[in-house]
Enzyme design. Structure first.
Site, short mmCIF file in Angstrom:
data_model
loop_
_atom_site.label_atom_id
_atom_site.label_comp_id
_atom_site.label_asym_id
_atom_site.label_seq_id
_atom_site.Cartn_x
_atom_site.Cartn_y
_atom_site.Cartn_z
N HIS A 47 79.37 13.72 28.12
CA HIS A 47 78.08 14.71 27.69
C HIS A 47 78.35 15.76 28.90
O HIS A 47 78.08 16.90 28.52
CB HIS A 47 77.02 13.98 27.71
CG HIS A 47 75.83 14.49 27.39
ND1 HIS A 47 75.49 14.74 26.03
CD2 HIS A 47 74.87 15.14 28.12
CE1 HIS A 47 74.38 15.20 26.11
NE2 HIS A 47 74.06 15.60 27.12
N HIS A 94 70.28 16.82 20.08
CA HIS A 94 69.52 15.31 20.49
C HIS A 94 69.60 14.29 19.74
O HIS A 94 68.81 13.73 19.43
CB HIS A 94 67.91 15.81 20.49
CG HIS A 94 67.77 17.05 21.62
ND1 HIS A 94 68.13 17.07 23.05
CD2 HIS A 94 67.16 18.20 21.69
CE1 HIS A 94 67.70 18.29 23.82
NE2 HIS A 94 67.38 18.92 22.65
N SER A 534 78.23 17.34 20.38
CA SER A 534 77.66 16.19 20.37
C SER A 534 78.74 15.15 19.72
O SER A 534 79.02 15.18 18.35
CB SER A 534 76.45 16.08 19.67
OG SER A 534 76.51 14.75 19.14
#
Lengths: 738, 228
Positions: A47, A94, A534
């Site tokens: 990340h 998210h 992601s």
């Protein structure tokens, strides 16, 4: 090693590989202590370090005339809008927090505001990109309800409009919904702030909420799959939009008082990551005083203080003489304000807890571009050939009229109002998309006659078999949307959502998608200004790992330099002529029609000719500037019929068109041939339009004309617009209302 | 003529109001921070929407805000107070207008354009509008369902305290078009003295020439006419 050190060490090693440990020891020339090991675990997480993607991301074009701050330089990119204004762009995923606990996870949308504010910009628009599972499952319907409500209950309190919502459904998102958010901010050039700790002896000030023990290794959490069982319970964190709102106003006040020399949002990786990244940009070092971090409760471990991702916190680099004034302003807003660190000359990260030094590392080896690992994972194509499907390859089924009605009600095609109306789309009075029928978000730039157009594009079918071409078409389609709104494309923000990068098939799709985006951006000379990766969007279903289909999402920002050049998608009046610019063909590849009506999910991406696309965009742009058309709407998911209905609906008008003889009707109406735009032309414009098009060297054909309310194709009535309005507007609500 | 725009730390509708009053109507405005209590320079006060305080307890907000007492005093002098969206809810909580705003009938936040029809076009905020016309103005609220006791409602009707009701695009008032689920399709009401107004629709979002929808202007024009 005592018990607690062993525990700390195990904790770090659950995020690091043996090879990574070896490389740390080699670079350091010693064995790191267990606390330091956790610093690596955070900073080297996927990340934060982008270790599996950075190699490929670097291939994306980042330079351009209007680029003011390049992708990767800061927490958000910035483009020059003229008039001494910059547009700040950020995109984030998210997915993990929201998949595990929507209500808690949705608060992450506040991050996007803080990333914009950190640049000194005022957020002026959010764009929500959502992917959900099949609507046939009750569980997924519930997830949608919960996710939408959760995002809304947070973001509706900021006074920032959600100026665009893009939603698609596919079964690969069952249990793995995606939430990507793009944020746009505006800043005067002279108020732009950087995330930099550049001056030795500056203080690092933490402001906002108190740190809570939750959210430790949030970065590591987002860097692994969603496991079964409890070991991966989310470390996201309860928050309060009220605090988010006042933190935003507080920062803007500090900015206006010129008290901030650098700032960054506290994200995954906590205070450590934010401070390290700031020092890295400033070629300085930092000392952090963990005991100074204001915390909820007393018994918080130093590691938790350092790594906890507490929402609604920011870290500021402040000159010592301004400390009192900063504190005064922050206290006025009833927020926490504490000096938690200092900028030092030596390029090291030194962590103190009171007098005790817990960690002391060279800064460079922690960060991306320094010592953080870079992986090129194994790549393997799926081995299945991407087969194009033309009309002649499939039987002709059923009545066209019935198919047309069915198409309009499909979740991926019908109106998403049921979702978008749960967001405040009109806050701030700048979202023109709330009033005009647009395919893009359009945000007025206050104090000017300009507007920012934003297009979101992420067709997921096209990339299923051909990720490179799919991504390329996504960029081209986003640019086409901007052009159709009267704008000029300026920059791309991409959000790349994939499964497990150690799966060579997944990694192949990822690399191919980047290449597709890169090729398109280079071809159109549009730089990538912001991005996000992601990975690990997968679930364990029994023993099987189920990854999502490749989901590169393209957000494109364009400039409408004069509001009077704004173009909308809706037909304006009965009697106007309807033309198609571009060329239809028999191609049905990867169309919604093929997937839903013929159950063929695996086919090639639609045919696509880049040069032709560029020519088309140039022509449409000129037609808008010369005021020769009254509406422009590009043909995308669902094909020409859906495009026509979408143009007819806002004015509650109809259309009467004739299909060409040389193409089978289903391919003409529902095929997704690229590079096509439907325009309507008034009687006053007609001569000028035709004169222009005769010279334009691109296909164009008269389809028919706008009618009062009836839809007719080849002299057959397809019903009235009011019926289609009911179907188009109502079908998603019918599925989701409970 | 000077307008005050009331703001709690969490308020956000003030930006639109200032934009409209200053740029569209060229009027003087100033913010009234929730801890101020000097209002004597103002002719009218707007209380915009937003999420005023921690933990969403409006009642607590009010008791802790020195400015609210000043607003009550301001209203008692007969001056104009207009609450919009959540600002309307604050007026209910402060007892400045009758009734209460509850969660929308569908339990969801709703942001969309609606049509409203004046029920009394002789009020300071409707005099330049007409009971025979209807206006397209957006709402953005999770708490837009107006409720009041039957006897209160009868009295309000009798006194002309109902300002606006939800209707369809042809001006027809029906239960089907009652977007928030309010009693009697009510979208706005006022106190019996007719100087404190609460409305759920947000005219400040439909008043800029540049935004393409100017149907909210009638409310501001009426108010300016009244104060002139």
């Amino acid at each position: 090693m005592n018990q607690s050190d062993l525990h700390l060490r195990d904790r770090a090693m659950s995020y690091l590989t043996k090879d990574e440990l070896y490389s740390i020891e080699k670079m350091l020339g010693r064995t790191p202590n267990p606390f330091e090991l956790n610093m690596f675990a955070a900073m080297w997480s996927e990340h934060i370090s982008y270790k599996s993607s950075i190699k490929w991301i670097e291939e994306l074009p980042v330079n351009g005339n209007e680029v003011y701050i390049r992708a990767g330089e800061e927490n958000a990119g910035a483009i020059d809008l003229g008039d001494n204004l910059a547009c700040v762009v950020k995109i984030e995923s998210h997915n993990h927090p929201i998949a595990v606990d929507p209500t808690q996870g949705a608060v992450c949308v506040g991050n996007i505001n803080r990333d914009l504010i950190a640049m000194g910009a005022e957020p002026v628009g959010h764009f929500n990109i959502l992917r959900f599972g099949e609507l046939s499952k009750e569980l997924d319907r519930n997830i949608i309800n919960i996710v939408i409500k959760a995002i809304g209950s947070y973001s509706n309190n900021f006074g920032v409009p959600v100026a665009g919502v893009e939603v698609l459904f596919d079964r690969s998102y069952n249990f793995n919904p995606l939430v990507n958010i793009m944020g746009i901010g505006i800043v005067h050039m002279d108020k732009l702030c950087r995330a930099i700790a550049g001056q030795v002896n500056q203080s690092l000030i933490l402001i906002g909420k108190k740190t809570s023990g939750k959210g430790v290794h949030g970065a590591g959490f987002a860097s692994r799959g969603l496991r079964e069982g409890n070991q991966m319970v989310p470390d996201t964190q309860v928050t309060d939009p009220y605090v988010g709102k006042i933190l935003m106003d507080c920062i803007l006040e500090l900015r206006d008082a010129n008290l901030i020399t650098g700032m960054q949002d506290i994200g995954a990786g906590g205070v450590l990551c934010a401070a390290v990244e700031m020092a890295s940009r400033g070629n300085t070092g930092i000392e952090l005083f963990l005991n100074k971090i204001p915390v909820v409760g007393e018994d918080m471990m130093p590691l938790e203080r350092m790594l906890s991702q507490t929402q609604e916190q920011m870290i500021l680099a402040v000159d010592p003489e301004n400390l009192d004034r900063v504190e005064q302003i922050v206290r006025k807003w009833e927020l926490e304000c504490e000096q938690v660190g200092m900028v030092i000359r030596e390029q090291r990260v030194r962590i103190f807890n009171g007098e005790e030094i817990l960690g002391d590392l060279p800064l460079n080896i922690l960060v991306r571009g320094g010592g953080a690992p870079v992986y090129i994972r194994n790549i393997k194509p799926r081995g299945k050939k991407a087969v194009p499907v033309a009309a002649e390859d499939i039987p002709f089924v059923g009545s066209l009229k019935e198919i047309a009605k069915k198409m309009i009600t499909l979740p991926n095609i019908s109106s998403k109002k049921w979702i978008s109306e749960q967001f405040d789309t009109m806050a701030g009075n700048s979202n023109l998309g709330a009033e005009y029928a647009m395919d893009t978000g359009v945000l007025l730039v206050e104090g000017t006659n300009k507007a920012i157009a934003v297009s979101l594009n992420g067709n997921m079918r096209y990339g299923r078999m051909e990720p490179r071409k799919g991504a390329l078409i996504s960029v081209a389609g986003a640019a086409r949307n901007i052009i159709c709104s009267g704008g000029t494309p300026l920059a791309v923000a991409d959000c790349l959502n994939f499964g497990d990068p150690s799966d060579p098939f997944v990694y192949h799709d990822f690399v191919e998608s980047i290449k597709g985006i890169s090729e398109a951006c280079k071809g159109m000379r549009i730089p990538v200004i912001a991005g996000n990766v992601s990975f690990y969007n997968l679930t364990h279903d029994g023993g099987d790992i189920v990854s999502i289909i490749p989901t590169p999402v393209v957000g494109m920002v364009g400039l409408i330099d004069e509001i009077s050049n704004l173009m909308t998608i809706d037909f304006k009046r009965k009697g106007d002529m309807i033309f198609l610019i571009g060329r239809s063909d028999e191609d049905l590849s990867s169309s919604e029609y093929l997937s839903v009506m013929h159950l063929i999910e695996e086919s090639a991406a639609p045919k696509f000719d880049f040069e032709y696309e560029l020519k088309l965009q140039g022509v449409v742009s000129s037609l808008i500037r010369d005021k020769l058309i009254s509406s422009a709407h590009d043909v995308s998911t669902g094909g020409l019929f859906v495009t026509l209905v979408e143009s007819a609906l806002p004015g509650k008008l109809g259309f009467d068109i004739t299909s060409p003889a040389e193409i089978r009707n289903d391919a003409f109406l529902f095929g997704e041939s690229q590079s096509r735009v439907v325009v309507s032309v008034s009687s006053e414009q007609e001569t000028g339009f035709i004169d222009f098009m005769m010279e334009a060297e691109i296909h164009f054909s008269a389809l028919g004309h706008v009618t009062k309310e009836e839809l007719r194709i080849d002299d057959v009535s397809y019903g009235f617009i009011s019926d289609y309005e009911r179907m188009y507007e109502g079908s998603l609500g019918k599925l989701l209302d409970n | 003529m000077k307008f005050g725009i009331f703001a709690f730390p969490g308020s956000h509708g003030y930006k639109e109001l200032i934009w409209v009053l200053k740029k569209q109507f060229k009027k003087e405005t100033r913010m009234v921070w929730h801890q101020q209590d000097k209002l004597s320079d103002l002719d009218a006060i707007f209380i915009p929407g937003g999420y005023p305080c921690k933990g969403s307890s409006e009642a607590k907000c009010l008791t802790e805000s020195p400015a609210i007492n000043a607003v009550i005093e301001f209203a008692e002098k007969g001056k104009i107070v207009i609450g919009i969206g959540n600002g309307f809810r604050l007026l209910c909580d402060a007892g400045l207008v009758p009734g209460d705003l509850r969660m929308n009938r569908n339990k969801r936040f709703i942001c969309r354009h609606v049509f409203i029809k004046p029920d009394n076009d002789h009020l300071p905020i409707t005099s330049q509008m007409s009971n025979e016309k209807w206006y397209r103005i957006p709402i953005a609220t999770g708490y837009g369902r107006y409720t009041a006791r039957d006897e209160t409602l009868i009295e309000m009707r009798h006194r002309g305290q109902i300002i606006f009701r939800y209707c369809d695009h042809l001006g027809r008032i029906s239960e089907e078009i009652n977007v928030t689920g309010s009693i009697d399709n009510i979208a706005g009401i006022c106190n019996s003295r007719k100087n404190v107004f609460g409305i759920v629709p947000q005219p400040e979002r439909a008043s800029l020439d540049i935004s393409g929808n100017t149907e909210g202007q009638g409310i501001f024009r009426s108010l300016i006419h009244f104060l002139s």
